[in-house]
Design an enzyme around this catalytic site. Structure first.
Site, PDB file in Angstrom:
ATOM      1  N   LYS A 125      -1.863  -3.594 -10.649  1.00  0.00           N
ATOM      2  CA  LYS A 125      -3.058  -4.240 -10.104  1.00  0.00           C
ATOM      3  C   LYS A 125      -3.188  -5.678 -10.601  1.00  0.00           C
ATOM      4  O   LYS A 125      -3.727  -6.532  -9.891  1.00  0.00           O
ATOM      5  CB  LYS A 125      -4.310  -3.431 -10.447  1.00  0.00           C
ATOM      6  N   LYS A 207       4.043   5.598  -0.792  1.00  0.00           N
ATOM      7  CA  LYS A 207       2.886   6.470  -0.606  1.00  0.00           C
ATOM      8  C   LYS A 207       1.980   5.916   0.491  1.00  0.00           C
ATOM      9  O   LYS A 207       1.815   4.704   0.617  1.00  0.00           O
ATOM     10  CB  LYS A 207       2.108   6.576  -1.918  1.00  0.00           C
ATOM     11  N   LYS A 210      -4.211   2.850   2.541  1.00  0.00           N
ATOM     12  CA  LYS A 210      -4.932   2.027   3.515  1.00  0.00           C
ATOM     13  C   LYS A 210      -4.756   0.538   3.243  1.00  0.00           C
ATOM     14  O   LYS A 210      -5.153  -0.296   4.043  1.00  0.00           O
ATOM     15  CB  LYS A 210      -6.414   2.404   3.569  1.00  0.00           C
TER      16      LYS A 210
END
Length: 341
Positions: A125, A207, A210
């Protein structure tokens, strides 16, 4: 005449406590649903389940307040639409229960800097949001540990990519117990055997997410039927044109996993069903069963999201239950560490 003694009343066995939360970051994908939420629904009869919307976690990324507020309410309505029953499970909004933040601080003081710096999600992140590498992003796993340990949780349904955070939770619980005496139950991972990881339709080595730049890579559970079918028709497969589950066939393996999760059929049964048929027939069949399976969820969501009064009643009641239960743990924690009550 001898009196008959009344039979002893059996004390019902205490159900194992299950905790899992979901972030309000937009509509959940088919992967979120099949890999997590559907299993939560199935666990409600056999376990003591606690399922919050973990809105505090979402602040590690900058949020537009109006959008976040809408996402929180939609995520809560969607949990109920999927089948989370507030009569069976404790479901609430995390920020309504202040014990999560309080315990997070206490546990942060028993968590080592080096442990947090090794978290792969922090590294990922940080790379993705280089302009906002904040302290919350770094200490996110401590808040997750607090979420879990507050309720003396036995089992945590986790995906493979979240096991590292659960291991940290276990390490922190064990360290705290060794320092201050038995305080927290050390939770175990619960990983479902099938459907734990649903992959992207556009790139089946990744994976389903969205945040995928390719909108054909993911299905959201509120997508209309024609959109779902169209995306499955475009799903990446291979040149063999044989519906069989084996190494090297990532696209077909993913579609077979999805079909198996929705229909309950084994890989062998799916292989027999589509023996001699092409990928076009198979992809259409997967799209249709998924669209049919999600239809009641879409209808439930439309009904629930329109009833703001009912939603407020449910999340207020859930927060009261969660506050009461978590306060028992906090009383013990404060006593153990030496706070004056």
């Amino acid at each position: 005449m001898q009196e008959t003694q009344p039979a002893a009343t059996a004390v019902p066995a205490k159900k194992p406590v299950v905790f899992s939360g979901i972030q309000p970051t937009g509509t959940m994908t088919l992967g979120n649903y099949l890999g997590a939420v559907r299993n939560w629904v199935q666990m409600q009869d056999d376990y003591d389940c606690i399922y919050p919307i973990v809105d505090m976690h979402s602040l590690t990324i900058r949020q537009e307040p109006k959008v976040l507020r809408s996402n929180i309410l939609n995520a809560f309505a969607l949990l109920l639409a999927c089948g989370i029953d507030p009569q069976k499970s404790v479901t609430f909004i995390q920020s309504h229960v202040d014990n999560h933040a309080v315990l997070s601080w206490v546990l942060g003081c028993s968590t080592q800097f080096g442990e947090l710096s090794r978290m792969t999600q922090f590294k990922d992140k940080s790379a993705k949001h280089a302009d906002n590498i904040n302290a919350g992003l770094f200490t996110y796993p401590v808040l997750m540990a607090a979420d879990i340990l507050l309720y003396q949780t036995d089992l945590v349904p986790v995906g493979v990519d979240q096991k590292q955070h659960l291991e940290l939770t276990r390490d922190v619980a064990i360290r705290f117990n060794n320092l201050y005496g038995n305080t927290f139950k050390v939770p175990e991972a619960y990983i479902p055997k099938a459907g734990a990881k649903i992959m992207s339709l556009a790139d089946p080595t990744k994976k389903m997410s969205k945040s995928d730049e390719n909108p054909n890579g993911f299905i959201t559970i509120l997508d209309p039927a024609d959109t779902i079918i169209r995306k499955f028709k475009r799903a990446v497969t291979d040149s063999e044109a044989q519906v069989v589950y084996r190494e090297g066939k990532d696209g077909i393996n993913n579609l077979m996993t999805i079909y198996s999760c929705v229909t309950g059929k084994t890989m062998e049964e799916i292989q027999r069903e589509f023996d001699g048929k092409g990928y076009g027939d198979f992809k259409l069949a997967v799209g249709e069963v998924v669209a049919d399976h999600l239809k009641p969820i879409r209808e439930n969501f439309a009904r629930l999201s329109a009833d703001k009064g009912y939603l407020e009643e449910v999340y207020r009641r859930g927060a009261q239950q969660a506050q009461q239960r978590s306060s028992r743990t906090m009383e013990k924690v404060f006593r153990k560490i030496g706070f004056v009550r």
